[in-house]
Design a protein around this motif. Sequence first.
Motif, PDB file in Angstrom:
ATOM      1  N   TYR A 149       0.796  -1.220   0.000  1.00  0.00           N
ATOM      2  CA  TYR A 149       0.000   0.000   0.000  1.00  0.00           C
ATOM      3  C   TYR A 149       0.827   1.268   0.000  1.00  0.00           C
ATOM      4  CZ  TYR A 149       1.047  -0.934   4.880  1.00  0.00           C
ATOM      5  OH  TYR A 149       1.701  -1.241   6.051  1.00  0.00           O
ATOM      6  N   ARG A 150       2.164   1.169   0.181  1.00  0.00           N
ATOM      7  CA  ARG A 150       2.989   2.364   0.135  1.00  0.00           C
ATOM      8  C   ARG A 150       3.998   2.347  -1.006  1.00  0.00           C
ATOM      9  NH1 ARG A 150       3.180   2.144   6.074  1.00  0.00           N
ATOM     10  NH2 ARG A 150       1.824   3.778   6.847  1.00  0.00           N
ATOM     11  N   LYS A 151       4.455   1.178  -1.398  1.00  0.00           N
ATOM     12  CA  LYS A 151       5.507   1.133  -2.412  1.00  0.00           C
ATOM     13  C   LYS A 151       4.943   0.633  -3.732  1.00  0.00           C
ATOM     14  CE  LYS A 151      10.346  -0.113  -2.987  1.00  0.00           C
ATOM     15  NZ  LYS A 151      11.524  -0.717  -2.364  1.00  0.00           N
ATOM     16  N   PHE A 152       4.792   1.557  -4.675  1.00  0.00           N
ATOM     17  CA  PHE A 152       4.300   1.192  -5.995  1.00  0.00           C
ATOM     18  C   PHE A 152       4.686   2.279  -6.979  1.00  0.00           C
ATOM     19  CE2 PHE A 152       0.894   3.338  -3.682  1.00  0.00           C
ATOM     20  CZ  PHE A 152       0.510   4.342  -4.557  1.00  0.00           C
ATOM     21  N   LYS A 153       4.532   1.976  -8.250  1.00  0.00           N
ATOM     22  CA  LYS A 153       4.781   2.945  -9.306  1.00  0.00           C
ATOM     23  C   LYS A 153       3.504   3.179 -10.093  1.00  0.00           C
ATOM     24  CE  LYS A 153       9.724   2.259  -9.961  1.00  0.00           C
ATOM     25  NZ  LYS A 153      10.794   2.100 -10.976  1.00  0.00           N
ATOM     26  N   ILE A 154       3.406   4.377 -10.638  1.00  0.00           N
ATOM     27  CA  ILE A 154       2.245   4.720 -11.447  1.00  0.00           C
ATOM     28  C   ILE A 154       2.710   5.146 -12.830  1.00  0.00           C
ATOM     29  CG2 ILE A 154       0.283   6.281 -11.708  1.00  0.00           C
ATOM     30  CD1 ILE A 154       0.173   6.502  -8.674  1.00  0.00           C
ATOM     31  N   ASP A 155       2.167   4.509 -13.851  1.00  0.00           N
ATOM     32  CA  ASP A 155       2.457   4.880 -15.232  1.00  0.00           C
ATOM     33  C   ASP A 155       1.767   6.205 -15.529  1.00  0.00           C
ATOM     34  OD1 ASP A 155       2.394   5.148 -18.065  1.00  0.00           O
ATOM     35  OD2 ASP A 155       2.775   3.003 -18.256  1.00  0.00           O
ATOM     36  N   GLN A 156       2.548   7.226 -15.854  1.00  0.00           N
ATOM     37  CA  GLN A 156       1.981   8.554 -16.089  1.00  0.00           C
ATOM     38  C   GLN A 156       1.054   8.590 -17.298  1.00  0.00           C
ATOM     39  OE1 GLN A 156       5.675  10.861 -16.257  1.00  0.00           O
ATOM     40  NE2 GLN A 156       5.174  11.772 -14.287  1.00  0.00           N
ATOM     41  N   GLU A 157       1.264   7.700 -18.219  1.00  0.00           N
ATOM     42  CA  GLU A 157       0.463   7.717 -19.439  1.00  0.00           C
ATOM     43  C   GLU A 157      -0.850   6.962 -19.285  1.00  0.00           C
ATOM     44  OE1 GLU A 157       3.055   6.148 -22.387  1.00  0.00           O
ATOM     45  OE2 GLU A 157       4.420   7.876 -22.334  1.00  0.00           O
ATOM     46  N   THR A 158      -0.819   5.820 -18.580  1.00  0.00           N
ATOM     47  CA  THR A 158      -2.027   4.993 -18.464  1.00  0.00           C
ATOM     48  C   THR A 158      -2.667   5.051 -17.081  1.00  0.00           C
ATOM     49  OG1 THR A 158      -0.840   3.007 -17.746  1.00  0.00           O
ATOM     50  CG2 THR A 158      -1.010   3.400 -20.128  1.00  0.00           C
ATOM     51  N   GLY A 159      -1.919   5.512 -16.091  1.00  0.00           N
ATOM     52  CA  GLY A 159      -2.440   5.524 -14.730  1.00  0.00           C
ATOM     53  C   GLY A 159      -2.380   4.169 -14.055  1.00  0.00           C
ATOM     54  N   ALA A 160      -1.821   3.168 -14.723  1.00  0.00           N
ATOM     55  CA  ALA A 160      -1.747   1.820 -14.166  1.00  0.00           C
ATOM     56  C   ALA A 160      -0.835   1.806 -12.948  1.00  0.00           C
ATOM     57  CB  ALA A 160      -1.236   0.834 -15.212  1.00  0.00           C
ATOM     58  N   LYS A 161      -1.217   1.005 -11.949  1.00  0.00           N
ATOM     59  CA  LYS A 161      -0.459   0.881 -10.705  1.00  0.00           C
ATOM     60  C   LYS A 161       0.310  -0.430 -10.711  1.00  0.00           C
ATOM     61  CE  LYS A 161      -1.237   0.359  -5.712  1.00  0.00           C
ATOM     62  NZ  LYS A 161      -2.249   0.406  -4.637  1.00  0.00           N
ATOM     63  N   TYR A 162       1.614  -0.343 -10.417  1.00  0.00           N
ATOM     64  CA  TYR A 162       2.462  -1.515 -10.353  1.00  0.00           C
ATOM     65  C   TYR A 162       3.019  -1.631  -8.935  1.00  0.00           C
ATOM     66  CZ  TYR A 162       2.197  -1.200 -15.409  1.00  0.00           C
ATOM     67  OH  TYR A 162       1.734  -1.134 -16.697  1.00  0.00           O
ATOM     68  N   VAL A 163       2.598  -2.669  -8.212  1.00  0.00           N
ATOM     69  CA  VAL A 163       3.028  -2.816  -6.835  1.00  0.00           C
ATOM     70  C   VAL A 163       4.424  -3.422  -6.776  1.00  0.00           C
ATOM     71  CG1 VAL A 163       0.674  -3.039  -6.002  1.00  0.00           C
ATOM     72  CG2 VAL A 163       1.951  -5.094  -6.613  1.00  0.00           C
ATOM     73  N   HIS A 164       5.067  -3.357  -5.604  1.00  0.00           N
ATOM     74  CA  HIS A 164       6.475  -3.717  -5.509  1.00  0.00           C
ATOM     75  C   HIS A 164       6.721  -5.205  -5.305  1.00  0.00           C
ATOM     76  CE1 HIS A 164       5.758  -4.069  -1.249  1.00  0.00           C
ATOM     77  NE2 HIS A 164       7.012  -4.343  -0.999  1.00  0.00           N
ATOM     78  N   THR A 165       5.689  -5.998  -5.085  1.00  0.00           N
ATOM     79  CA  THR A 165       5.892  -7.432  -4.932  1.00  0.00           C
ATOM     80  C   THR A 165       5.922  -8.093  -6.304  1.00  0.00           C
ATOM     81  OG1 THR A 165       4.777  -7.480  -2.782  1.00  0.00           O
ATOM     82  CG2 THR A 165       4.962  -9.560  -3.964  1.00  0.00           C
ATOM     83  N   VAL A 166       7.034  -8.734  -6.612  1.00  0.00           N
ATOM     84  CA  VAL A 166       7.165  -9.438  -7.883  1.00  0.00           C
ATOM     85  C   VAL A 166       6.926 -10.925  -7.631  1.00  0.00           C
ATOM     86  CG1 VAL A 166       8.689 -10.033  -9.788  1.00  0.00           C
ATOM     87  CG2 VAL A 166       8.762  -7.736  -8.801  1.00  0.00           C
ATOM     88  N   ASP A 167       5.997 -11.502  -8.364  1.00  0.00           N
ATOM     89  CA  ASP A 167       5.679 -12.920  -8.238  1.00  0.00           C
ATOM     90  C   ASP A 167       6.763 -13.739  -8.944  1.00  0.00           C
ATOM     91  OD1 ASP A 167       4.689 -15.494  -8.378  1.00  0.00           O
ATOM     92  OD2 ASP A 167       2.651 -14.888  -8.884  1.00  0.00           O
ATOM     93  N   PRO A 168       7.573 -14.500  -8.199  1.00  0.00           N
ATOM     94  CA  PRO A 168       8.655 -15.254  -8.847  1.00  0.00           C
ATOM     95  C   PRO A 168       8.149 -16.401  -9.719  1.00  0.00           C
ATOM     96  CG  PRO A 168       8.500 -15.840  -6.537  1.00  0.00           C
ATOM     97  CD  PRO A 168       7.555 -14.702  -6.742  1.00  0.00           C
ATOM     98  N   LYS A 169       6.884 -16.754  -9.584  1.00  0.00           N
ATOM     99  CA  LYS A 169       6.303 -17.810 -10.410  1.00  0.00           C
ATOM    100  C   LYS A 169       5.953 -17.300 -11.806  1.00  0.00           C
ATOM    101  CE  LYS A 169       5.781 -21.065  -7.154  1.00  0.00           C
ATOM    102  NZ  LYS A 169       6.285 -22.449  -7.239  1.00  0.00           N
ATOM    103  N   SER A 170       5.268 -16.156 -11.838  1.00  0.00           N
ATOM    104  CA  SER A 170       4.820 -15.614 -13.126  1.00  0.00           C
ATOM    105  C   SER A 170       5.801 -14.624 -13.718  1.00  0.00           C
ATOM    106  CB  SER A 170       3.460 -14.923 -12.951  1.00  0.00           C
ATOM    107  OG  SER A 170       3.597 -13.734 -12.187  1.00  0.00           O
ATOM    108  N   GLY A 171       6.595 -13.981 -12.870  1.00  0.00           N
ATOM    109  CA  GLY A 171       7.519 -12.955 -13.332  1.00  0.00           C
ATOM    110  C   GLY A 171       6.911 -11.577 -13.391  1.00  0.00           C
ATOM    111  N   PHE A 172       5.615 -11.470 -13.130  1.00  0.00           N
ATOM    112  CA  PHE A 172       4.935 -10.182 -13.183  1.00  0.00           C
ATOM    113  C   PHE A 172       4.769  -9.614 -11.773  1.00  0.00           C
ATOM    114  CE2 PHE A 172       3.830 -11.918 -17.268  1.00  0.00           C
ATOM    115  CZ  PHE A 172       3.765 -10.811 -18.097  1.00  0.00           C
ATOM    116  N   THR A 173       4.583  -8.294 -11.692  1.00  0.00           N
ATOM    117  CA  THR A 173       4.272  -7.690 -10.410  1.00  0.00           C
ATOM    118  C   THR A 173       2.904  -8.175  -9.959  1.00  0.00           C
ATOM    119  OG1 THR A 173       3.363  -5.740 -11.501  1.00  0.00           O
ATOM    120  CG2 THR A 173       5.666  -5.641 -10.804  1.00  0.00           C
ATOM    121  N   LYS A 174       2.732  -8.242  -8.652  1.00  0.00           N
ATOM    122  CA  LYS A 174       1.552  -8.875  -8.086  1.00  0.00           C
ATOM    123  C   LYS A 174       0.507  -7.838  -7.699  1.00  0.00           C
ATOM    124  CE  LYS A 174      -0.268 -12.798  -6.415  1.00  0.00           C
ATOM    125  NZ  LYS A 174      -0.342 -14.074  -7.140  1.00  0.00           N
ATOM    126  N   ASN A 175      -0.618  -7.858  -8.388  1.00  0.00           N
ATOM    127  CA  ASN A 175      -1.768  -7.063  -7.973  1.00  0.00           C
ATOM    128  C   ASN A 175      -2.787  -8.031  -7.388  1.00  0.00           C
ATOM    129  OD1 ASN A 175      -1.337  -4.201  -8.876  1.00  0.00           O
ATOM    130  ND2 ASN A 175      -0.898  -5.283 -10.773  1.00  0.00           N
TER     131      ASN A 175
END
Length: 343
Positions: free
Chosen positions: A249-275
């Motif tokens: 809830y505190r560490k994330f990035k926001i894409d300025q163009e799309t507004g998409a939120k990317y949280v800081h937990t990376v799922d080592p199974k999928s390779g994607f950030t975990k929402n």
Amino acid sequence: MKVLLKYSFLCIGILALLLVCNGCKTNGDKWVKNLNSGAALGTSYNIIYLAKEELDFEREIDSVFQDLNESMSTYIPTSDISRINMGDSTVVVDQMFREVFELSGKVYAATDGYFDPTVGVLVNAWGFGPGSELEMDSVRVDSLLDYVGFDKVSISPENKIKMAHPGMYFDFNAIAKGYAVDRLAVLLQEKGISDYLIEVGGELVAKGENRVKEKKWVVAIDDPMMGESRTSKRTVYMKDVAMASSGNYRKFKIDQETGAKYVHTVDPKSGFTKNSNILAATVMAKDCATADAFATSFMAMDLEKSKSILAQHKELQAYIVYLDPEGNVLEFMTDGFKNNVLE
């Protein structure tokens, strides 16, 4: 992808530290409350330790942090871990590195790979580490997953690290602060201190009691729905136990163009950030490094998986805050954790 990095720190506030402390004698009481605090490991630390006299272990505390940085900081180019990540196979790691490596292997196995310090190559690629951020898509993620897997690395009897693939990248940030707390606890124990509360970036160890107030140590867990404001969600007693928290809830990035939120937990199974619907996880364990590692793991998996692991590891107690499908904030607590909650 242009991004903004939101301010973040882990989610435990320490009530005892808010109420005291000048590091001096307490109204004629036989116990003296000593305090050291400052900045280290990219965060803050606060250490209260009780004795029959005024003490100051700042020099020794600084030495612990310095040794940890030289061993495991990915932000210091000359550290052992940075040299290993750059492909230096001649590095002989110290005992601290070995202990963290071996514990990481145990938690990796216990969590079915959800805790994986080799996920660093993905952490960098997503822009959450010291390495270069990349444009990420499914093809790029699949290629980087070849460099992820703690079962692809080993440590020799001579304390040298072996990797299955050159280019693998260690990142112990999900366990290092907890381990730092444990090393500081060893320092105080060796100094003959049996009553103390140590906090580094929200990770804690409490030993003995707050003898000045003749009660157990009391700490507060932040409400994950309050963003950057510090409002407690739960208050707990701690005695002879470690506790660590992780949250999105505190560490994330926001894409300025799309507004998409990317949280800081990376799922080592999928390779994607975990929402996910998991907002925060707090774990109690006998040592803080273990608590730290499992708290991170529970952020990367769904609640039912976390419950299954906790059922198999009765030595762990946990408190998980999550959202149900309707968006309501709910809580899960193990019985052991519930017994420590201050109602």
